[in-house]
Design a protein around this motif. Structure first.
Motif, mmCIF file in Angstrom:
data_model
loop_
_atom_site.group_PDB
_atom_site.id
_atom_site.type_symbol
_atom_site.label_atom_id
_atom_site.label_comp_id
_atom_site.label_asym_id
_atom_site.label_seq_id
_atom_site.Cartn_x
_atom_site.Cartn_y
_atom_site.Cartn_z
ATOM 1 N N GLU A 129 -5.903 16.965 -7.059
ATOM 2 C CA GLU A 129 -7.335 17.068 -6.758
ATOM 3 C C GLU A 129 -7.559 17.375 -5.279
ATOM 4 N N VAL A 130 -6.791 16.756 -4.412
ATOM 5 C CA VAL A 130 -6.913 17.038 -2.978
ATOM 6 C C VAL A 130 -6.528 18.497 -2.705
ATOM 7 N N ARG A 131 -5.463 18.999 -3.343
ATOM 8 C CA ARG A 131 -5.087 20.411 -3.179
ATOM 9 C C ARG A 131 -6.204 21.331 -3.661
ATOM 10 N N ALA A 132 -6.859 20.969 -4.762
ATOM 11 C CA ALA A 132 -7.942 21.796 -5.312
ATOM 12 C C ALA A 132 -9.129 21.840 -4.352
ATOM 13 N N TRP A 133 -9.519 20.702 -3.817
ATOM 14 C CA TRP A 133 -10.635 20.667 -2.865
ATOM 15 C C TRP A 133 -10.256 21.410 -1.579
ATOM 16 N N THR A 134 -8.999 21.310 -1.171
ATOM 17 C CA THR A 134 -8.539 22.044 0.007
ATOM 18 C C THR A 134 -8.689 23.543 -0.216
ATOM 19 N N MET A 135 -8.239 24.011 -1.367
ATOM 20 C CA MET A 135 -8.363 25.435 -1.696
ATOM 21 C C MET A 135 -9.826 25.866 -1.682
ATOM 22 N N GLU A 136 -10.693 25.030 -2.224
ATOM 23 C CA GLU A 136 -12.120 25.336 -2.286
ATOM 24 C C GLU A 136 -12.726 25.461 -0.892
ATOM 25 N N VAL A 137 -12.487 24.485 -0.039
ATOM 26 C CA VAL A 137 -13.103 24.484 1.294
ATOM 27 C C VAL A 137 -12.514 25.597 2.168
ATOM 28 N N ASP A 154 -30.079 29.410 -0.049
ATOM 29 C CA ASP A 154 -30.767 28.263 -0.646
ATOM 30 C C ASP A 154 -30.144 27.964 -2.010
ATOM 31 N N SER A 155 -29.065 27.186 -1.971
ATOM 32 C CA SER A 155 -28.314 26.877 -3.181
ATOM 33 C C SER A 155 -27.688 25.494 -3.041
ATOM 34 N N LYS A 156 -27.775 24.730 -4.090
ATOM 35 C CA LYS A 156 -27.156 23.399 -4.098
ATOM 36 C C LYS A 156 -25.645 23.507 -3.873
ATOM 37 N N LEU A 157 -25.045 24.516 -4.473
ATOM 38 C CA LEU A 157 -23.606 24.712 -4.317
ATOM 39 C C LEU A 157 -23.252 25.068 -2.872
ATOM 40 N N VAL A 158 -24.039 25.899 -2.236
ATOM 41 C CA VAL A 158 -23.808 26.256 -0.833
ATOM 42 C C VAL A 158 -23.946 25.024 0.050
ATOM 43 N N LYS A 159 -24.940 24.197 -0.204
ATOM 44 C CA LYS A 159 -25.110 22.970 0.589
ATOM 45 C C LYS A 159 -23.889 22.071 0.455
ATOM 46 N N ARG A 160 -23.348 21.966 -0.754
ATOM 47 C CA ARG A 160 -22.146 21.157 -0.983
ATOM 48 C C ARG A 160 -20.962 21.741 -0.211
ATOM 49 N N LEU A 161 -20.781 23.057 -0.292
ATOM 50 C CA LEU A 161 -19.665 23.702 0.398
ATOM 51 C C LEU A 161 -19.808 23.590 1.914
ATOM 52 N N ASN A 162 -21.023 23.708 2.417
ATOM 53 C CA ASN A 162 -21.252 23.535 3.858
ATOM 54 C C ASN A 162 -20.896 22.118 4.293
ATOM 55 N N TYR A 163 -21.278 21.137 3.481
ATOM 56 C CA TYR A 163 -20.961 19.736 3.791
ATOM 57 C C TYR A 163 -19.445 19.526 3.832
ATOM 58 N N SER A 165 -17.099 21.782 4.333
ATOM 59 C CA SER A 165 -16.482 22.477 5.462
ATOM 60 C C SER A 165 -16.771 21.757 6.777
ATOM 61 N N LYS A 166 -17.940 21.113 6.871
ATOM 62 C CA LYS A 166 -18.259 20.325 8.066
ATOM 63 C C LYS A 166 -17.296 19.134 8.185
ATOM 64 N N LEU A 167 -17.046 18.447 7.076
ATOM 65 C CA LEU A 167 -16.088 17.330 7.088
ATOM 66 C C LEU A 167 -14.691 17.806 7.472
ATOM 67 N N TYR A 168 -14.285 18.915 6.885
ATOM 68 C CA TYR A 168 -12.958 19.481 7.125
ATOM 69 C C TYR A 168 -12.795 19.843 8.605
ATOM 70 N N THR A 169 -13.797 20.484 9.165
ATOM 71 C CA THR A 169 -13.765 20.879 10.572
ATOM 72 C C THR A 169 -13.777 19.653 11.479
ATOM 73 N N LYS A 170 -14.622 18.681 11.143
ATOM 74 C CA LYS A 170 -14.712 17.449 11.943
ATOM 75 C C LYS A 170 -13.362 16.735 12.012
ATOM 76 N N ASP A 171 -12.599 16.823 10.928
ATOM 77 C CA ASP A 171 -11.286 16.170 10.869
ATOM 78 C C ASP A 171 -10.167 17.053 11.421
ATOM 79 N N GLY A 172 -10.532 18.101 12.157
ATOM 80 C CA GLY A 172 -9.519 18.973 12.746
ATOM 81 C C GLY A 172 -8.778 19.792 11.702
ATOM 82 N N ASN A 173 -9.534 20.318 10.741
ATOM 83 C CA ASN A 173 -8.975 21.097 9.626
ATOM 84 C C ASN A 173 -7.943 20.296 8.833
ATOM 85 N N GLN A 174 -8.292 19.046 8.630
ATOM 86 C CA GLN A 174 -7.498 18.141 7.798
ATOM 87 C C GLN A 174 -8.388 17.635 6.668
#
Length: 194
Positions: A129-137, A154-163, A165-174
């Motif tokens: 599951e972590v690999r799948a979310w990594t691939m997605e982000v 203006d899309s719920k899916l885009v808002k989720r993906l932006n969120y 990617s923000k987490l991923y970036t905040k964690d130093g691409n981890q």
């Protein structure tokens, strides 16, 4: 007559040379008949995401192309999911994407396909599951790096993906924060840990 034959041969050669420089799009008809999903696969191809496309086209645990379609996931008992991968009666796999996302940007839909492509392994583990979310982000970040305006759709899916990617970036691409989201999500509580 010989002169005319030479002209036809020369003309044919010129046409062949010009056509050979045109990139041909992959045939995704074994995966889907739905234009939005074909467009999403074409976007993955344009980004040269061979890893996902190879899995989708048959280089997976079933050695068959994976079918992809929109479905009402709530009616199937998956109301909290964006997409799911399931086995088919003939031993293949199908990716079912929430019909709520039929109007989402095709790049966002492509990210769900990228995520679900990881589940061809069907290990049902936390690590998968972590690999799948990594691939997605990572797929979303590639699309938005190329086309930043996608982030403003203006899309719920885009808002989720932006969120994500923000987490991923905040964690130093981890995946630290995203892995924590998965670990604390009741939908994933039954996943095995390797």
């Amino acid at each position: 007559m010989k002169f005319m034959s030479k002209i036809v041969v020369l003309f044919s050669a010129l046409i062949l040379m010009s056509v050979s420089n045109v990139a041909l799009a992959a045939d995704f008809s074994a995966n889907t008949k739905q234009p939005v999903l074909t467009a999403a696969l074409n976007k993955l191809e344009a980004m040269n995401n061979r890893k996902v496309l190879d899995v989708i086209q048959g280089q997976n645990s079933t050695n068959k192309p994976i079918r992809i379609m929109f479905r009402n996931l709530a009616a199937l008992g998956y109301g909290t999911c964006e997409a799911v991968t399931a086995k088919t009666a003939d031993g293949g796999l199908v990716i079912l994407i929430s019909s709520n996302y039929k109007t989402a940007p095709v790049e966002a839909v492509a990210c769900l396909i990228a995520h679900e492509s990881v589940h061809h392994e069907n290990t049902k583990t936390y690590e998968e599951e972590v690999r799948a979310w990594t691939m997605e982000v990572q797929t979303w970040m590639s699309f938005t790096q190329y086309n930043p305006s996608l982030k403003t759709a203006d899309s719920k899916l885009v808002k989720r993906l932006n969120y994500l990617s923000k987490l991923y970036t905040k964690d130093g691409n981890q995946m630290t924060s995203i892995a924590n989201l998965i670990a604390t999500n009741p939908a994933y509580s039954s996943l095995k840990r390797s």
